[in-house]
Design a protein around this motif. Structure first.
Motif, mmCIF file in Angstrom:
data_model
loop_
_atom_site.group_PDB
_atom_site.id
_atom_site.type_symbol
_atom_site.label_atom_id
_atom_site.label_comp_id
_atom_site.label_asym_id
_atom_site.label_seq_id
_atom_site.Cartn_x
_atom_site.Cartn_y
_atom_site.Cartn_z
ATOM 1 N N ARG A 1 6.684 1.118 9.970
ATOM 2 C CA ARG A 1 6.519 1.605 8.581
ATOM 3 C C ARG A 1 5.616 0.286 8.061
ATOM 4 O O ARG A 1 4.723 0.662 7.153
ATOM 5 C CB ARG A 1 7.838 1.565 7.669
ATOM 6 C CG ARG A 1 7.728 1.705 6.419
ATOM 7 C CD ARG A 1 9.121 1.922 5.715
ATOM 8 N NE ARG A 1 9.813 0.505 5.619
ATOM 9 C CZ ARG A 1 9.701 -0.383 5.009
ATOM 10 N NH1 ARG A 1 8.477 -0.434 4.328
ATOM 11 N NH2 ARG A 1 10.401 -1.423 5.106
ATOM 12 N N LEU A 2 6.030 -0.949 8.410
ATOM 13 C CA LEU A 2 4.826 -2.158 7.818
ATOM 14 C C LEU A 2 3.605 -1.981 8.433
ATOM 15 O O LEU A 2 2.604 -2.110 7.616
ATOM 16 C CB LEU A 2 5.715 -3.375 8.298
ATOM 17 C CG LEU A 2 6.899 -3.707 7.734
ATOM 18 C CD1 LEU A 2 7.311 -5.106 8.176
ATOM 19 C CD2 LEU A 2 6.692 -3.754 6.209
ATOM 20 N N ALA A 3 3.569 -1.573 9.728
ATOM 21 C CA ALA A 3 1.929 -1.467 10.177
ATOM 22 C C ALA A 3 1.449 0.019 9.600
ATOM 23 O O ALA A 3 0.050 -0.429 9.249
ATOM 24 C CB ALA A 3 2.026 -1.281 11.761
ATOM 25 N N ALA A 4 2.055 0.848 9.242
ATOM 26 C CA ALA A 4 1.505 2.125 8.658
ATOM 27 C C ALA A 4 0.894 1.833 7.368
ATOM 28 O O ALA A 4 -0.212 2.003 6.873
ATOM 29 C CB ALA A 4 2.409 3.169 8.878
ATOM 30 N N ARG A 5 1.692 0.792 6.595
ATOM 31 C CA ARG A 5 1.172 0.413 5.295
ATOM 32 C C ARG A 5 0.061 -0.274 5.411
ATOM 33 O O ARG A 5 -0.838 -0.311 4.497
ATOM 34 C CB ARG A 5 2.487 -0.203 4.506
ATOM 35 C CG ARG A 5 2.120 -0.359 3.175
ATOM 36 C CD ARG A 5 3.190 -1.435 2.366
ATOM 37 N NE ARG A 5 3.350 -2.501 3.083
ATOM 38 C CZ ARG A 5 4.239 -3.217 2.798
ATOM 39 N NH1 ARG A 5 5.584 -2.870 2.191
ATOM 40 N NH2 ARG A 5 4.470 -4.488 3.459
ATOM 41 N N SER A 6 -0.050 -1.313 6.136
ATOM 42 C CA SER A 6 -1.263 -2.049 6.400
ATOM 43 C C SER A 6 -2.367 -1.165 6.723
ATOM 44 O O SER A 6 -3.536 -1.611 6.418
ATOM 45 C CB SER A 6 -1.177 -3.342 7.353
ATOM 46 O OG SER A 6 0.005 -4.155 7.119
ATOM 47 N N LEU A 7 -2.168 -0.218 7.776
ATOM 48 C CA LEU A 7 -3.405 0.499 8.198
ATOM 49 C C LEU A 7 -3.892 1.430 7.079
ATOM 50 O O LEU A 7 -5.202 1.473 6.726
ATOM 51 C CB LEU A 7 -2.916 1.461 9.286
ATOM 52 C CG LEU A 7 -2.815 0.768 10.742
ATOM 53 C CD1 LEU A 7 -1.943 1.454 11.766
ATOM 54 C CD2 LEU A 7 -3.864 0.151 11.190
ATOM 55 N N ARG A 8 -2.784 2.094 6.157
ATOM 56 C CA ARG A 8 -3.273 2.672 4.839
ATOM 57 C C ARG A 8 -4.276 1.753 3.943
ATOM 58 O O ARG A 8 -5.070 2.157 3.541
ATOM 59 C CB ARG A 8 -1.927 3.331 4.271
ATOM 60 C CG ARG A 8 -1.496 4.605 5.001
ATOM 61 C CD ARG A 8 -0.540 5.034 4.021
ATOM 62 N NE ARG A 8 0.628 4.446 3.773
ATOM 63 C CZ ARG A 8 1.821 4.147 4.321
ATOM 64 N NH1 ARG A 8 1.909 4.744 5.671
ATOM 65 N NH2 ARG A 8 2.785 3.692 3.733
ATOM 66 N N ARG A 9 -3.691 0.715 3.820
ATOM 67 C CA ARG A 9 -4.510 -0.142 2.868
ATOM 68 C C ARG A 9 -5.817 -0.746 3.616
ATOM 69 O O ARG A 9 -6.842 -0.739 2.758
ATOM 70 C CB ARG A 9 -3.571 -1.534 2.675
ATOM 71 C CG ARG A 9 -4.192 -2.478 1.781
ATOM 72 C CD ARG A 9 -3.395 -3.609 1.522
ATOM 73 N NE ARG A 9 -2.040 -3.618 1.017
ATOM 74 C CZ ARG A 9 -1.260 -4.126 1.676
ATOM 75 N NH1 ARG A 9 -1.173 -5.022 2.693
ATOM 76 N NH2 ARG A 9 0.191 -3.567 1.366
ATOM 77 N N ALA A 10 -5.947 -0.717 4.799
ATOM 78 C CA ALA A 10 -7.231 -1.023 5.357
ATOM 79 C C ALA A 10 -8.113 0.234 5.260
ATOM 80 O O ALA A 10 -9.368 -0.051 5.185
ATOM 81 C CB ALA A 10 -7.092 -1.263 7.035
ATOM 82 N N VAL A 11 -7.685 1.422 5.337
ATOM 83 C CA VAL A 11 -8.451 2.752 5.219
ATOM 84 C C VAL A 11 -9.000 2.830 3.721
ATOM 85 O O VAL A 11 -10.179 2.981 3.629
ATOM 86 C CB VAL A 11 -7.525 3.770 5.614
ATOM 87 C CG1 VAL A 11 -8.417 5.120 5.292
ATOM 88 C CG2 VAL A 11 -7.477 3.750 7.008
#
Length: 145
Positions: free
Chosen positions: A44-54
């Motif tokens: 969940r935390l990695a997915a949030r960081s990836l969404r922010r990066a996108v």
């Protein structure tokens, strides 16, 4: 996981700022699907960081695809192009991902990656004067701090 998610974000930013016309909503969606193909590597935390990066990459695309960026087109460094368009906030998702990766899979390379990214985001050195082996001996393996 064979590939660092933080490095994948770097690659995304590089591609976007160097060739913004190639990127659109569909391309960003495909990138996210490719990066998250291994569900075990994306909590969940990695997915949030990836969404922010996108979202940041979308801003980069809009800036570098606009007339406003015309005066900066001579800049050859993709890192400088990211800084011109968004500055420090662009580097936070990569640091978050590198920290998460160091916590789950400690390694000397991951330690140095966090050190490099921490300096970009915070303007100061993380674990100054401490080497990976000493960090592990202090019982920090698996935690950032």
């Amino acid at each position: 996981m064979s590939r660092s998610l933080a490095a994948a974000v770097d690659d995304l930013y590089c591609d976007v700022v160097m060739d913004p016309d190639r990127w659109n909503d569909e391309a960003f969606g495909e990138w996210m699907a490719n990066v998250t193909v291994d569900p075990a590597s994306v909590d969940r935390l990695a997915a949030r960081s990836l969404r922010r990066a996108v979202r940041i990459a979308m801003k980069l695309q809009r800036f570098w695809g606009s007339q406003e960026a015309e005066r900066y087109r001579g800049e050859a460094s993709w890192e400088a192009r990211v800084d011109i368009a968004t500055g420090i906030p662009a580097w936070r998702p990569g640091l978050e991902l590198a920290e998460q990766e160091l916590e789950t899979s400690p390694s000397p390379e991951g330690f140095e990656d966090v050190r490099r990214r921490f300096r970009l985001v915070n303007g100061t050195v993380w674990m100054e004067g401490v080497e990976y082996g000493a960090w592990v001996e202090q019982g920090n393996e698996g935690s950032i701090g």
